[in-house]
Design a protein around this motif. Structure first.
Motif, PDB file in Angstrom:
ATOM      1  N   UNK A  24       0.852  -1.368  -0.044  1.00 40.61           N
ATOM      2  CA  UNK A  24      -0.101  -0.131  -0.387  1.00 40.61           C
ATOM      3  C   UNK A  24       0.505   0.880   0.028  1.00 40.61           C
ATOM      4  N   UNK A  25       0.525   2.283  -0.807  1.00 45.47           N
ATOM      5  CA  UNK A  25       0.768   3.775  -0.600  1.00 45.47           C
ATOM      6  C   UNK A  25       0.347   4.495  -0.016  1.00 45.47           C
ATOM      7  N   UNK A  26      -0.050   4.544   1.317  1.00 50.07           N
ATOM      8  CA  UNK A  26      -0.526   5.451   2.664  1.00 50.07           C
ATOM      9  C   UNK A  26      -0.195   7.411   2.449  1.00 50.07           C
ATOM     10  N   UNK A  27      -0.592   7.942   1.821  1.00 44.81           N
ATOM     11  CA  UNK A  27       0.353   9.171   1.953  1.00 44.81           C
ATOM     12  C   UNK A  27       1.958   9.407   1.188  1.00 44.81           C
ATOM     13  N   UNK A  28       1.190   9.359   0.455  1.00 42.48           N
ATOM     14  CA  UNK A  28       2.945   8.483  -0.221  1.00 42.48           C
ATOM     15  C   UNK A  28       3.803   8.157   0.998  1.00 42.48           C
ATOM     16  N   UNK A  29       3.510   7.039   1.299  1.00 38.82           N
ATOM     17  CA  UNK A  29       4.702   6.585   2.302  1.00 38.82           C
ATOM     18  C   UNK A  29       4.010   4.993   1.545  1.00 38.82           C
ATOM     19  N   UNK A  30       5.256   3.973   0.802  1.00 41.89           N
ATOM     20  CA  UNK A  30       4.810   3.083   0.537  1.00 41.89           C
ATOM     21  C   UNK A  30       5.303   2.019   1.732  1.00 41.89           C
ATOM     22  N   UNK A  31       4.309   1.100   1.782  1.00 41.68           N
ATOM     23  CA  UNK A  31       3.939  -0.187   2.958  1.00 41.68           C
ATOM     24  C   UNK A  31       3.563  -1.127   2.949  1.00 41.68           C
ATOM     25  N   UNK A  32       4.330  -2.153   3.968  1.00 43.13           N
ATOM     26  CA  UNK A  32       4.085  -3.457   3.547  1.00 43.13           C
ATOM     27  C   UNK A  32       2.953  -3.979   4.829  1.00 43.13           C
ATOM     28  N   UNK A  33       1.935  -4.547   4.552  1.00 46.86           N
ATOM     29  CA  UNK A  33       1.344  -4.903   5.253  1.00 46.86           C
ATOM     30  C   UNK A  33       0.801  -6.698   5.288  1.00 46.86           C
ATOM     31  N   UNK A  34       0.239  -7.044   6.833  1.00 45.41           N
ATOM     32  CA  UNK A  34       0.179  -8.569   7.281  1.00 45.41           C
ATOM     33  C   UNK A  34      -1.109  -8.046   8.457  1.00 45.41           C
ATOM     34  N   UNK A  35      -2.160  -8.049   7.553  1.00 45.96           N
ATOM     35  CA  UNK A  35      -2.956  -7.961   9.973  1.00 45.96           C
ATOM     36  C   UNK A  35      -4.016  -9.449   9.046  1.00 45.96           C
ATOM     37  N   UNK A  36      -4.623 -10.187   9.940  1.00 44.19           N
ATOM     38  CA  UNK A  36      -5.379 -10.944  10.714  1.00 44.19           C
ATOM     39  C   UNK A  36      -6.377 -11.178  12.081  1.00 44.19           C
ATOM     40  N   UNK A  37      -7.711 -11.297  11.472  1.00 45.07           N
ATOM     41  CA  UNK A  37      -8.406 -11.438  12.947  1.00 45.07           C
ATOM     42  C   UNK A  37      -9.125 -12.366  12.586  1.00 45.07           C
ATOM     43  N   UNK A  38      -9.183 -13.011  13.781  1.00 47.08           N
ATOM     44  CA  UNK A  38      -9.827 -14.056  14.124  1.00 47.08           C
ATOM     45  C   UNK A  38     -11.167 -14.167  14.749  1.00 47.08           C
ATOM     46  N   UNK A  39     -12.410 -13.972  14.638  1.00 44.66           N
ATOM     47  CA  UNK A  39     -13.550 -14.102  15.064  1.00 44.66           C
ATOM     48  C   UNK A  39     -14.037 -14.945  15.331  1.00 44.66           C
ATOM     49  N   UNK A  40     -13.504 -16.875  16.410  1.00 52.33           N
ATOM     50  CA  UNK A  40     -13.938 -17.242  16.784  1.00 52.33           C
ATOM     51  C   UNK A  40     -14.573 -17.381  18.418  1.00 52.33           C
ATOM     52  N   UNK A  41     -13.482 -18.489  18.732  1.00 47.31           N
ATOM     53  CA  UNK A  41     -14.289 -18.710  20.506  1.00 47.31           C
ATOM     54  C   UNK A  41     -12.771 -17.709  20.933  1.00 47.31           C
ATOM     55  N   UNK A  42     -11.480 -17.935  20.892  1.00 50.19           N
ATOM     56  CA  UNK A  42      -9.935 -17.082  20.605  1.00 50.19           C
ATOM     57  C   UNK A  42      -9.946 -16.175  20.002  1.00 50.19           C
ATOM     58  N   UNK A  43     -10.464 -14.749  20.035  1.00 46.23           N
ATOM     59  CA  UNK A  43     -10.358 -13.803  19.837  1.00 46.23           C
ATOM     60  C   UNK A  43      -9.192 -13.058  19.515  1.00 46.23           C
ATOM     61  N   UNK A  44      -8.384 -13.604  17.952  1.00 44.40           N
ATOM     62  CA  UNK A  44      -7.413 -12.623  18.415  1.00 44.40           C
ATOM     63  C   UNK A  44      -6.407 -11.796  17.026  1.00 44.40           C
ATOM     64  N   UNK A  45      -6.227 -10.763  17.696  1.00 36.80           N
ATOM     65  CA  UNK A  45      -5.470  -9.988  15.993  1.00 36.80           C
ATOM     66  C   UNK A  45      -4.756  -9.805  16.117  1.00 36.80           C
ATOM     67  N   UNK A  46      -3.581  -9.666  14.710  1.00 44.10           N
ATOM     68  CA  UNK A  46      -2.052  -9.188  14.748  1.00 44.10           C
ATOM     69  C   UNK A  46      -2.538  -8.031  13.400  1.00 44.10           C
ATOM     70  N   UNK A  47      -1.246  -7.590  13.228  1.00 41.24           N
ATOM     71  CA  UNK A  47      -1.135  -6.051  12.427  1.00 41.24           C
ATOM     72  C   UNK A  47       0.219  -5.811  12.416  1.00 41.24           C
ATOM     73  N   UNK A  48       0.997  -6.063  11.192  1.00 42.44           N
ATOM     74  CA  UNK A  48       2.444  -5.412  11.196  1.00 42.44           C
ATOM     75  C   UNK A  48       2.664  -4.313   9.757  1.00 42.44           C
TER      76      UNK A  48
END
Length: 311
Positions: free
Chosen positions: A283-307
Motif C-alpha cells: 500500500x501507498x499510504x499518504x505517499x509512503x509505501x508500506x507492506x501490510x499483514x493483518x489477521x483477525x480471528x472471530x472464533x471462540x479465541x479472538x485474536x488480532x495481528x497487525x504488522x
C-alpha cells in the motif's frame, strides 16, 4: 396459441419439479410482450405456505437462434418489485431443498454452506443473459444470530457494464453505495468504481458485527483480479486507489484514523471466522509505501495481528 401452449407446458413442468421438493410455484398472469419476450405477473414461490420468492413482474427475452442450437436460452431478464426471503435457523431452512443434492446431505464439512452458496451464485452469474434489469430488488437472509438484507433500488447490467445502487442492512445498521464499471461474468473480474450513496462515505459492511469497529472510504477505483472461494474462504486480489480511508476502532486509536490517499495491491482471504490480509499486500499510504499483514480471528479465541513495514 402455440406459443401460449409452450409457455403453459414449461410452467407446469417447473411447478411439478418445485412441488416434488416441497415448494409451490404460482402466478396470476402469463403471456407474451412482443414476439419473443415472455411476461409473467405476480410470480411467487412458497415453502410451507411462506413466500420465498415474489415478483410483481418478470420479463424474459428468448434467444431464438441459441435456443434452436443449444436448447432453451434467454438473452434478457427484467424483474420489478422482487423480494427473496431466505432463512436457516431453528425454524429450518427454506432454500436447502432447491438444490437437488440437498436430498442427500452426505457432503463433507470441507465443502461448507458458504462454498456451496458461492458456487451456486457464480454458476448463476455465468448463465445470466446479456441484459439484466432489476428494479426494487430485495434479498433478505436470516440465521440463528443475524439478519442481513441486500436492497437494489436499480441495477442495469448490460453485457459486462454494471451500474447499480446497493443498500446493505445488517441487524438494523445500514450502509449504501453506487458501483459502476465492467464486471466480467465468466470469472468475476473487472474494473469498478464505488461512491457513497446517501452517506458521506462508503462503510464496509459486516465489520461492526465481526470486528466491533467501522471502516470505509470516500471513493474507490480498482481492478478486481481475483474473486474466488476455496474451502469456504473467499480469496480477493485487487489493485486500485482509495480516497478518504477512515477507521474507527478504539483498539487502534482514541479517535478516527484517516488516510487521505491510499493506493496499491491488496491480497486477502475472508472466512467464516477469520479475515487475513496477505503479506504480499503493498500500500501507498499518504505517499509512503508500506507492506501490510493483518489477521483477525472471530472464533471462540479472538485474536488480532497487525504488522506494517515501510520501505
Amino acid at each position: 396459441i402455440i406459443r401460449i401452449s409452450v409457455l403453459s407446458y414449461a410452467l407446469q413442468k417447473a411447478t411439478a419439479e418445485f412441488h416434488s421438493r416441497g415448494y409451490e410455484l404460482q402466478c396470476d398472469e402469463k403471456g407474451y410482450n412482443g414476439l419473443f419476450t415472455v411476461e409473467i405477473k405476480k410470480l411467487r414461490l412458497t415453502y410451507k405456505q411462506e413466500p420465498l420468492f415474489t415478483t410483481d413482474m418478470a420479463k424474459v427475452g428468448i434467444a431464438v437462434w441459441r435456443s434452436l442450437w443449444n436448447g432453451p436460452s434467454i438473452d434478457g431478464l427484467e424483474l420489478r418489485n422482487t423480494r427473496v426471503n431466505l432463512y436457516r435457523n431453528a425454524r429450518g431452512c427454506n432454500y436447502c431443498h432447491l438444490n437437488k443434492s440437498a436430498k442427500n446431505e452426505t457432503r463433507k464439512e470441507a465443502d461448507p454452506l458458504y462454498q456451496r452458496v458461492f458456487e451456486l451464485l457464480k454458476k448463476g452469474l455465468r448463465k445470466t443473459p446479456g441484459r439484466i434489469e432489476l428494479h426494487n430488488f430485495n434479498l433478505a437472509y436470516a440465521d440463528s444470530a443475524n439478519k442481513t438484507e441486500l436492497n437494489l433500488p436499480s441495477l442495469p447490467y448490460l453485457h459486462n457494464d454494471l451500474d447499480a445502487l446497493i443498500e446493505v442492512t445488517e441487524n438494523e445498521h445500514e450502509t449504501g453505495f453506487k458501483i459502476t464499471g465492467r464486471l466480467n461474468r465468466s470469472d468475476i473480474t473487472g474494473k469498478l468504481s464505488l461512491r457513497p450513496q446517501g452517506h458521506k462515505w462508503v462503510e464496509l459492511p459486516f465489520l461492526r458485527r465481526l470486528l466491533k469497529s467501522s471502516a470505509g472510504f470516500e471513493s474507490a477505483d480498482f481492478d478486481l483480479k481475483e474473486f474466488e472461494m476455496d474451502n469456504g474462504a473467499l480469496n480477493i486480489e485487487a489493485e486500485g486507489h482509495l480516497k478518504g480511508v477512515t477507521v474507527n476502532d478504539r483498539r487502534l486509536a482514541d479517535t478516527f484514523v484517516v488516510v487521505n490517499d491510499c493506493s496499491g495491491k491488496l491480497k486477502a482471504r475472508l472466512g467464516r471466522d477469520f479475515f487475513e490480509v496477505d503479506s504480499a499486500t503493498t500500500l501507498n499510504l499518504n505517499k509512503i509505501t508500506t507492506h501490510l499483514f493483518a489477521r483477525a480471528d472471530f472464533g471462540k479465541k479472538k485474536e488480532y495481528a497487525l504488522k506494517f513495514k515501510a520501505d
